[in-house]
Design a protein around this motif. Structure first.
Motif, mmCIF file in Angstrom:
data_model
loop_
_atom_site.group_PDB
_atom_site.id
_atom_site.type_symbol
_atom_site.label_atom_id
_atom_site.label_comp_id
_atom_site.label_asym_id
_atom_site.label_seq_id
_atom_site.Cartn_x
_atom_site.Cartn_y
_atom_site.Cartn_z
ATOM 1 N N ASP A 90 -14.186 1.510 -6.229
ATOM 2 C CA ASP A 90 -14.416 2.050 -7.566
ATOM 3 C C ASP A 90 -14.250 0.979 -8.621
ATOM 4 O O ASP A 90 -15.000 0.902 -9.583
ATOM 5 C CB ASP A 90 -13.437 3.196 -7.842
ATOM 6 C CG ASP A 90 -13.835 4.432 -7.063
ATOM 7 O OD1 ASP A 90 -14.880 4.366 -6.404
ATOM 8 O OD2 ASP A 90 -13.101 5.427 -7.118
ATOM 9 N N LYS A 91 -13.250 0.139 -8.388
ATOM 10 C CA LYS A 91 -12.986 -0.910 -9.363
ATOM 11 C C LYS A 91 -14.117 -1.913 -9.404
ATOM 12 O O LYS A 91 -14.556 -2.336 -10.458
ATOM 13 C CB LYS A 91 -11.681 -1.614 -8.994
ATOM 14 C CG LYS A 91 -10.772 -1.821 -10.184
ATOM 15 C CD LYS A 91 -9.497 -2.486 -9.728
ATOM 16 C CE LYS A 91 -8.292 -1.753 -10.258
ATOM 17 N NZ LYS A 91 -7.047 -2.283 -9.686
ATOM 18 N N VAL B 135 -4.882 5.848 -6.380
ATOM 19 C CA VAL B 135 -6.237 6.409 -6.398
ATOM 20 C C VAL B 135 -6.269 7.664 -7.249
ATOM 21 O O VAL B 135 -7.181 7.855 -8.064
ATOM 22 C CB VAL B 135 -6.705 6.718 -4.961
ATOM 23 C CG1 VAL B 135 -7.984 7.519 -4.986
ATOM 24 C CG2 VAL B 135 -6.923 5.455 -4.205
ATOM 25 N N THR C 5 -17.662 5.888 -9.632
ATOM 26 C CA THR C 5 -16.555 6.542 -8.946
ATOM 27 C C THR C 5 -16.933 7.098 -7.590
ATOM 28 O O THR C 5 -16.078 7.555 -6.859
ATOM 29 C CB THR C 5 -16.017 7.696 -9.801
ATOM 30 O OG1 THR C 5 -17.126 8.460 -10.233
ATOM 31 C CG2 THR C 5 -15.217 7.192 -10.965
ATOM 32 N N ASN D 185 -10.711 -2.870 4.543
ATOM 33 C CA ASN D 185 -9.691 -1.836 4.424
ATOM 34 C C ASN D 185 -10.170 -0.541 5.071
ATOM 35 O O ASN D 185 -9.421 0.140 5.772
ATOM 36 C CB ASN D 185 -9.374 -1.589 2.954
ATOM 37 C CG ASN D 185 -8.369 -2.586 2.434
ATOM 38 O OD1 ASN D 185 -7.223 -2.562 2.833
ATOM 39 N ND2 ASN D 185 -8.812 -3.472 1.565
ATOM 40 N N SER E 211 -7.404 5.172 0.876
ATOM 41 C CA SER E 211 -7.208 5.261 -0.575
ATOM 42 C C SER E 211 -7.426 3.914 -1.232
ATOM 43 O O SER E 211 -8.080 3.794 -2.268
ATOM 44 C CB SER E 211 -5.797 5.743 -0.891
ATOM 45 O OG SER E 211 -5.465 6.850 -0.135
ATOM 46 N N LYS E 212 -6.859 2.901 -0.556
ATOM 47 C CA LYS E 212 -7.008 1.531 -1.082
ATOM 48 C C LYS E 212 -8.487 1.150 -1.135
ATOM 49 O O LYS E 212 -8.957 0.570 -2.116
ATOM 50 C CB LYS E 212 -6.245 0.575 -0.172
ATOM 51 C CG LYS E 212 -6.402 -0.867 -0.505
ATOM 52 C CD LYS E 212 -5.312 -1.329 -1.408
ATOM 53 C CE LYS E 212 -5.484 -2.800 -1.712
ATOM 54 N NZ LYS E 212 -4.655 -3.216 -2.822
ATOM 55 N N ILE F 242 -11.073 3.102 -1.407
ATOM 56 C CA ILE F 242 -11.764 3.805 -2.495
ATOM 57 C C ILE F 242 -11.430 3.164 -3.829
ATOM 58 O O ILE F 242 -12.316 2.908 -4.662
ATOM 59 C CB ILE F 242 -11.361 5.294 -2.501
ATOM 60 C CG1 ILE F 242 -11.886 5.978 -1.238
ATOM 61 C CG2 ILE F 242 -11.930 5.993 -3.727
ATOM 62 C CD1 ILE F 242 -11.365 7.377 -1.067
ATOM 63 N N ALA F 243 -10.141 2.862 -4.013
ATOM 64 C CA ALA F 243 -9.727 2.261 -5.284
ATOM 65 C C ALA F 243 -10.423 0.926 -5.514
ATOM 66 O O ALA F 243 -10.938 0.650 -6.594
ATOM 67 C CB ALA F 243 -8.214 2.078 -5.295
ATOM 68 N N MET G 281 -9.209 15.761 -4.792
ATOM 69 C CA MET G 281 -9.951 14.628 -5.366
ATOM 70 C C MET G 281 -11.197 14.312 -4.544
ATOM 71 O O MET G 281 -12.279 14.092 -5.096
ATOM 72 C CB MET G 281 -9.040 13.408 -5.418
ATOM 73 C CG MET G 281 -9.657 12.215 -6.083
ATOM 74 S SD MET G 281 -8.739 10.726 -5.742
ATOM 75 C CE MET G 281 -9.340 10.315 -4.131
ATOM 76 N N GLN H 263 -6.161 6.779 -10.834
ATOM 77 C CA GLN H 263 -7.456 6.245 -11.262
ATOM 78 C C GLN H 263 -8.450 7.390 -11.457
ATOM 79 O O GLN H 263 -9.214 7.415 -12.423
ATOM 80 C CB GLN H 263 -7.961 5.298 -10.164
ATOM 81 C CG GLN H 263 -8.683 4.081 -10.671
ATOM 82 C CD GLN H 263 -8.918 3.108 -9.538
ATOM 83 O OE1 GLN H 263 -8.014 2.761 -8.789
ATOM 84 N NE2 GLN H 263 -10.145 2.672 -9.396
ATOM 85 N N ARG I 150 -4.422 6.907 5.802
ATOM 86 C CA ARG I 150 -4.668 7.510 4.485
ATOM 87 C C ARG I 150 -4.481 6.486 3.382
ATOM 88 O O ARG I 150 -5.263 6.385 2.439
ATOM 89 C CB ARG I 150 -3.690 8.667 4.293
ATOM 90 C CG ARG I 150 -4.067 9.609 3.203
ATOM 91 C CD ARG I 150 -3.088 10.744 3.153
ATOM 92 N NE ARG I 150 -1.776 10.287 2.700
ATOM 93 C CZ ARG I 150 -0.713 11.085 2.613
ATOM 94 N NH1 ARG I 150 -0.795 12.348 2.985
ATOM 95 N NH2 ARG I 150 0.436 10.631 2.188
ATOM 96 N N LYS I 151 -3.447 5.653 3.544
ATOM 97 C CA LYS I 151 -3.194 4.617 2.542
ATOM 98 C C LYS I 151 -4.365 3.642 2.468
ATOM 99 O O LYS I 151 -4.822 3.267 1.393
ATOM 100 C CB LYS I 151 -1.924 3.852 2.898
ATOM 101 C CG LYS I 151 -0.642 4.644 2.669
ATOM 102 C CD LYS I 151 0.538 3.754 2.887
ATOM 103 C CE LYS I 151 1.822 4.533 3.122
ATOM 104 N NZ LYS I 151 2.105 5.520 2.088
ATOM 105 N N TYR I 152 -4.843 3.238 3.658
ATOM 106 C CA TYR I 152 -5.913 2.240 3.636
ATOM 107 C C TYR I 152 -7.218 2.823 3.103
ATOM 108 O O TYR I 152 -7.963 2.143 2.394
ATOM 109 C CB TYR I 152 -6.105 1.631 5.040
ATOM 110 C CG TYR I 152 -5.086 0.567 5.315
ATOM 111 C CD1 TYR I 152 -5.259 -0.714 4.796
ATOM 112 C CD2 TYR I 152 -3.928 0.838 6.008
ATOM 113 C CE1 TYR I 152 -4.310 -1.693 4.997
ATOM 114 C CE2 TYR I 152 -2.974 -0.130 6.227
ATOM 115 C CZ TYR I 152 -3.170 -1.386 5.715
ATOM 116 O OH TYR I 152 -2.234 -2.353 5.897
ATOM 117 N N LEU J 244 0.825 -1.209 0.000
ATOM 118 C CA LEU J 244 0.000 0.000 0.000
ATOM 119 C C LEU J 244 0.862 1.264 0.000
ATOM 120 O O LEU J 244 0.368 2.357 0.244
ATOM 121 C CB LEU J 244 -0.922 0.016 1.216
ATOM 122 C CG LEU J 244 -2.306 -0.590 0.995
ATOM 123 C CD1 LEU J 244 -2.197 -2.091 0.837
ATOM 124 C CD2 LEU J 244 -3.209 -0.290 2.164
#
Lengths: 261, 297
Positions: free
Chosen positions: B235-236, A249, B241, B204, B228-229, B231-232, B276, A252, B224-226, A242
């Motif tokens: 979205d996927k 993000v 979105t 996450n 973001s993960k 959200i990614a 964002m 994306q 913050r990383k988690y 991570l």
């Protein structure tokens, strides 16, 4: 006669094996324990002996952690690594005593099998030597069909007459034929098929056991498995996946924005 | 709409059963519930089970044992103690004095207001079989319910000694720690869950929330990383979105907090992320969004 002796042998073997062979049913025990409070401590011991299931579970957890440890922050990975393989106090460092009951049961099983085998050979040997001393030279059967010369060694063991028709069977050969021919019937009558199983165990267990590395009933050696697991941890390289999650993000997001315009 | 919370397979079976109340459909529905471990439609299960019995159907037989079990659990949940008792007697006929039937008896006692009796029964189950993690779980739930948190944690730890790979126990333990604001322990427990399924966006998200609650610059960056993960991932998987509004809000919060913490934690990514999040949120709450709040009511 051979048949009756076979039955006798079965009875004798049963006597020798004794009643110790019967395994207690684990479920029944736990039920009985519920009824009787005095035996509760015993029950605890019993289930401790029954298996190292919880060690298997620990191994499952550790394996799961190792496959997915990239998703955890590096500190957490270190923490778990320390928990599992810290010097002396780590989970996988501890010595696991081999299961006492199973270890005891195994030689018993072995001796039991040996006893059975021993009885079989003694009886067969005795029977064969009996017939060969008392009835040597007797011809006591005649095949209803002609046979080739090569069957002579099978059917006329103990006879030296080379001119005798191969259809006649000597007593010694008849005895051997009966011993092996009646085995199936005997198993059917005694109702267990134990002989056959035993034979399979003897042959299959010895042959296959060496290939698989241990007899089927043998307990796992957790000390060894744990050592392997520690080695796995030593070569474990975890890279925090991570690290660039934010950038991913953003990328994306930008990508979808571009698509829209 | 209550149906939103139900597993789609179960919901389908339910609608079929409601249209045509043949005993086959009813049994199929209850089996589906038992298969998916769906806990939010106990009323239907109990209703159908009672119907099946009054029709003289053979759900009391051994081959329909799962239906019987499910009916018993539903009856307990609906506080229909008479029915629960009837089902329990039948279960006990099938598996007399087994650990399971004793556990059910304890659950029945719990429901009918004899918690002490239930506690003793659970203890007995554990004594008879120290690896019976189901009994540990029930006991821990009971202890937690009666505010004996330390004992509950001890029980769960004991259960974890027996079965370290049981995610449900880790979950419950982390939940208890969270409820008592012991965030570091909760994070440790939740890591076990995250490791089991690292691609689940909710896991996450929740792990990020725990890290955020622990606080401190390093943990906020990890959080913050988690987020973001999360959200990614969302979205996927959903293709849209702006479905993960909660994650976006959390990310925005985290970034703002990091910004206020001084120069050490201030970087370009932070500003971009705030940008964002704002875009995504305005999108999510705008009128053209597919995300319609009215529909959810």
């Amino acid at each position: 006669m051979v048949f009756f002796i076979g039955v006798l042998r079965y009875a004798g073997r049963d006597l020798m094996m004794g009643k110790g062979k019967k395994d207690p049913d684990p479920i029944n025990i736990s039920q009985d324990m519920l009824k009787n409070d005095e035996l509760i401590d015993l029950a605890e011991i019993q289930s401790e002996i029954e298996g190292h299931e919880y060690m298997n579970n620990a191994l499952t957890r550790s394996a799961r952690f190792r496959t997915n440890c990239d998703f955890l922050p590096p500190d957490s990975v270190k923490l778990r690594k320390a928990y599992f393989c810290r010097n002396e106090t780590g989970y996988f460092r501890k010595e696991v005593a081999n299961n006492p009951l199973q270890a005891m049961m195994n030689p018993e099983m072995m001796t039991g099998m040996l006893k059975g085998q021993f009885f079989m050979t003694i009886f067969n040997f005795g029977l064969i030597s009996l017939t060969s001393t008392f009835f040597s030279g007797f011809v006591n059967a005649k095949m209803p069909f002609p046979l080739a010369q090569s069957f002579r060694s099978m059917l006329q063991q103990g006879l030296t007459l080379s001119n005798l028709d191969v259809r006649y069977v000597s007593s010694f050969s008849w005895c051997i034929l009966c011993i092996y021919g009646l085995q199936g019937l005997q198993n059917l009558i005694t109702g267990t098929g134990s002989m056959k199983e035993e034979m399979e165990m003897m042959t299959g267990g010895m042959m296959g056991g060496q290939q698989k590395g241990g007899m089927p009933g043998q307990p796992k050696d957790f000390t060894k498995i744990f050592k392997g697991e520690i080695e796995n941890y030593e070569i474990l390289t975890s890279k925090f996946s991570l690290e660039h999650a934010e950038k991913q993000v953003l990328l994306q997001h930008r990508h979808t924005k571009k698509m829209r315009f | 709409m209550a149906d939103l919370a139900i597993h789609p397979d179960v919901a389908e079976a339910l609608s079929i059963a409601q249209k045509n109340e043949s005993s086959e459909n009813l049994i199929k529905f209850i089996q589906k519930v038992s298969e998916k471990k769906e806990r939010s439609c106990s009323e239907f299960v109990l209703d159908f089970a009672v119907k099946l019995i009054s029709e003289g159907s053979d759900i009391l037989k051994l081959e329909n044992f799962k239906v019987l079990e499910e009916a018993f659990l539903a009856a307990i949940e609906c506080k229909a103690l008479d029915w629960a008792n009837a089902f329990l007697i039948k279960i006990n006929d099938h598996i007399p004095k087994s650990p399971k039937s004793i556990r059910y008896l304890a659950m029945f006692q719990e429901a009918s207001g004899n918690p002490e009796e239930a506690k003793n029964l659970y203890r007995e189950c554990i004594k008879a079989d120290p690896e019976d993690t189901a009994a540990y779980r029930r006991l821990a739930a009971y202890l937690r319910d009666s505010d004996l948190v330390d004992e509950a944690i001890q029980t769960l730890n004991k259960a974890l000694e027996m079965d370290m790979s049981d995610t449900q126990i880790w979950f419950e333990l982390s939940d208890i720690y969270l409820a008592h604001m012991n965030y570091k322990q909760a994070a440790y427990c939740f890591e076990e869950i995250l490791v089991q399924k690292p691609t689940n966006y909710l896991y996450n998200l929740k792990y990020g929330e725990i890290l955020y609650s622990i606080g401190g610059g390093e943990n906020l960056i990890l959080a913050r990383k988690y987020f973001s993960k999360a959200i990614a991932l969302n979205d996927k998987s959903t293709g849209s979105t702006n479905n993960s509004v909660k994650a976006i809000w959390s990310l925005l919060e985290t970034c703002k907090k990091l910004e206020s913490m001084g120069r050490k934690y201030k970087d370009e990514v932070n500003e971009e992320l705030i940008e964002m999040c704002k875009e995504k949120l305005t999108k999510a709450y705008s009128k053209e969004s597919k995300f319609d709040i009215e529909e959810l009511k």
